[in-house]
Design an enzyme around this catalytic site. Structure first.
Site, PDB file in Angstrom:
ATOM      1  CG  HIS A  42      49.303  23.185  43.868  1.00 23.68           C
ATOM      2  ND1 HIS A  42      50.667  23.076  44.022  1.00 23.68           N
ATOM      3  CD2 HIS A  42      49.090  24.364  43.241  1.00 23.68           C
ATOM      4  CE1 HIS A  42      51.262  24.120  43.492  1.00 23.68           C
ATOM      5  NE2 HIS A  42      50.327  24.927  43.020  1.00 23.68           N
ATOM      6  CG  ASN A  43      44.794  22.087  49.461  1.00 26.54           C
ATOM      7  OD1 ASN A  43      44.255  23.193  49.388  1.00 26.54           O
ATOM      8  ND2 ASN A  43      45.729  21.815  50.365  1.00 26.54           N
ATOM      9  CB  ALA A  44      39.458  21.653  47.432  1.00 25.54           C
ATOM     10  CB  VAL A  45      41.908  24.918  51.202  1.00 25.19           C
ATOM     11  CG1 VAL A  45      41.798  26.175  52.054  1.00 25.19           C
ATOM     12  CG2 VAL A  45      41.246  23.745  51.914  1.00 25.19           C
TER      13      VAL A  45
ATOM     14  CG  HIS B 182      43.640  27.926  39.277  1.00 26.63           C
ATOM     15  ND1 HIS B 182      42.919  27.916  40.449  1.00 26.63           N
ATOM     16  CD2 HIS B 182      44.944  28.058  39.652  1.00 26.63           C
ATOM     17  CE1 HIS B 182      43.738  28.040  41.471  1.00 26.63           C
ATOM     18  NE2 HIS B 182      44.982  28.137  41.022  1.00 26.63           N
TER      19      HIS B 182
ATOM     20  CG  ASP C 183      47.550  30.838  40.481  1.00 28.37           C
ATOM     21  OD1 ASP C 183      47.202  30.089  41.423  1.00 28.37           O
ATOM     22  OD2 ASP C 183      48.309  30.458  39.572  1.00 28.37           O
TER      23      ASP C 183
ATOM     24  CD  GLN D 133      56.888  32.233  50.273  1.00 30.66           C
ATOM     25  OE1 GLN D 133      56.077  33.043  49.859  1.00 30.66           O
ATOM     26  NE2 GLN D 133      56.995  31.009  49.768  1.00 30.66           N
TER      27      GLN D 133
END
Length: 451
Positions: A173-176, A213, A323, A374
């Site tokens: 959960h980062n800017a990338v 988001h 998302d 996954q």
């Protein structure tokens, strides 16, 4: 931790036995209420959970009970002031890069609408400014700067604020991740079944919601915040805690930057509310709600995209798809995202184990393997949503491409399953254990217990 707290006009004083008296002027915890009446949270208001601080405190023997760790975590908000107050210098702008890198980045932007766009490479080429660079480009190519008469300097400042308020230490959960979701959203906005109906406002809302988001995400999920009695869990009454914070933080940055200050008040009110509706839709606990509604619309063939409400609903669906689209990317990128999100899960599990808290589902590295996580996520969350999205798009080229990648990636993970689990994993495990952490992320399938 021994602390003396005096709160007066946003100032908190700390007395630490290992250091001299420490004074931290905190604007971060000040709530803003604008004329629109929508609560906003100033940048940096999220209680930053500093794992290093927790680990260091452990060595001093000051934490040994659940009560103490909860108390310590509640103090983290006083350490997470705005980036400016903490003296962190923003990353180098794009124009400071070597010309060769600039050329490669520009070349990549010419292919930003392609599904195989490599956001990891783009982030390296832009010196870690993928989100700012991507949004500036998309706002320009979609004509939003001209249409809304936006000031380019103000837009850049706002986007830097958003990018800097993502936590770079989060594996996932980062800017990338935000840039990746934004690029996917841009692809969905170009789907023929949707594109011809979209207004400039719809496009701007979709891109802004995608970019912001997960802003200020702490790298732990909602159940973790609830069981540690986090102040945001109390503030939002344990309902869409992270999503509400992402939305309120975005509003705070919009107002602080004054990006939309020149627009009519009624219009800015509408933008703020619609941004909230879009971001709140990414709460994985509402997955069945949106999926059931989408199925009903497609069955009844009653979607009227000329209607603003139906268009907004499909923007919500598009953002939800963006998302959680990692399993629909090419294997090399999908695998990297899967490893990143599971690393974030495992970090939370290690923290919970260290302080004798119940380990959350999917966060136990000894029991929850990446392949099993996954496969469950793909089976119970991704496939149902993307099959309905494909129905909506009329099985467009992009939709067929995504479903093909999804099928291939699921087979790849099955081949990597530990031998003892293959015979019993049929669909990747029961719904109670399927999930992954996205934008809210608690990408769980059930009970809101997964990250």
């Amino acid at each position: 931790m021994s602390c003396l707290m005096v709160e007066r006009c946003g100032e908190i004083l700390f007395e630490n036995p290992d250091q001299n008296v420490k004074c931290v002027c905190m604007l971060g915890d000040v709530r803003l209420r604008g004329q629109t009446g929508v609560p906003a949270e100033r940048r940096g208001s999220y209680p930053f959970i500093d794992f290093r601080l927790l680990n260091n405190t452990t060595h001093s023997g000051e934490i040994g009970t659940k009560k103490k760790v909860k108390r310590l975590l509640s103090f983290q908000r006083y350490f997470h002031a705005s980036r400016l107050l903490r003296g962190i210098i923003p990353q180098a702008p794009l124009h400071l890069l070597d010309e060769d890198y600039l050329g490669q980045a520009r070349h990549m932007l010419s292919k930003v609408g392609m599904w195989d766009f490599d956001i990891f490479l783009f982030d390296r080429l832009t010196n870690g400014n993928s989100l700012v660079t991507l949004l500036c480009h998309l706002f320009n190519t979609h004509g939003l700067i001209h249409h809304f008469k936006l000031d380019m300097v103000t837009l850049h400042r706002f986007l830097v604020m958003v990018q800097e308020d993502y936590h770079s230490q989060n594996p996932y959960h980062n800017a990338v991740h935000a840039a990746d979701v934004t690029q996917a959203m841009n692809c969905y906005l170009k789907e023929p079944k949707l594109a011809s109906f979209l207004t400039p406002l719809d496009i701007m809302l979709g891109l802004l919601a995608a970019a912001a988001h997960d802003v200020d995400h702490p790298g732990v999920n909602q159940p973790f915040l609830i069981k540690t009695n986090h102040h945001l869990a109390n503030l939002y009454q344990n309902m869409s805690v992270l999503e509400n914070h992402h939305w309120r933080s975005t509003i705070g940055m919009l107002r602080e930057s004054r990006l939309l200050a020149h627009l009519p008040k009624e219009m800015t009110q509408d933008i703020e509310q619609q941004l909230g509706s879009l971001i709140l839709a990414t709460d994985i606990n509402r997955q069945n709600e949106f999926l059931t509604r989408l199925k009903a619309h497609l069955h009844n063939e009653d979607l009227r995209l000329e209607d603003v409400h139906d268009r907004h609903f499909m923007l919500q669906i598009a953002l939800k798809c963006a998302d959680i689209c990692n399993p629909c990317r090419i294997w090399e990128m999908s695998k990297q995202w899967s490893e990143r999100v599971c690393e974030e899960f495992y970090r939370q599990g290690d923290l919970e184990q260290k302080f004798e808290l119940e380990i959350s589902p999917l966060c136990n590295q000894q029991k929850d393997s990446i392949p099993s996580i996954q496969i469950g996520f793909m089976t119970y969350i991704v496939e149902p949503l993307f099959r309905e999205w494909a129905r909506f798009t009329g099985n467009s080229t992009l939709s067929e491409n995504m479903l093909s990648h999804l099928s291939h990636n699921k087979a790849q993970w099955k081949s990597l399953l530990p031998t003892q689990h293959r015979s019993s994993s049929g669909g990747g495990g029961s719904p109670d254990h399927a999930g992954q952490g996205t934008g809210n992320e608690e990408q769980t399938v059930t009970k809101g217990n997964a990250p």
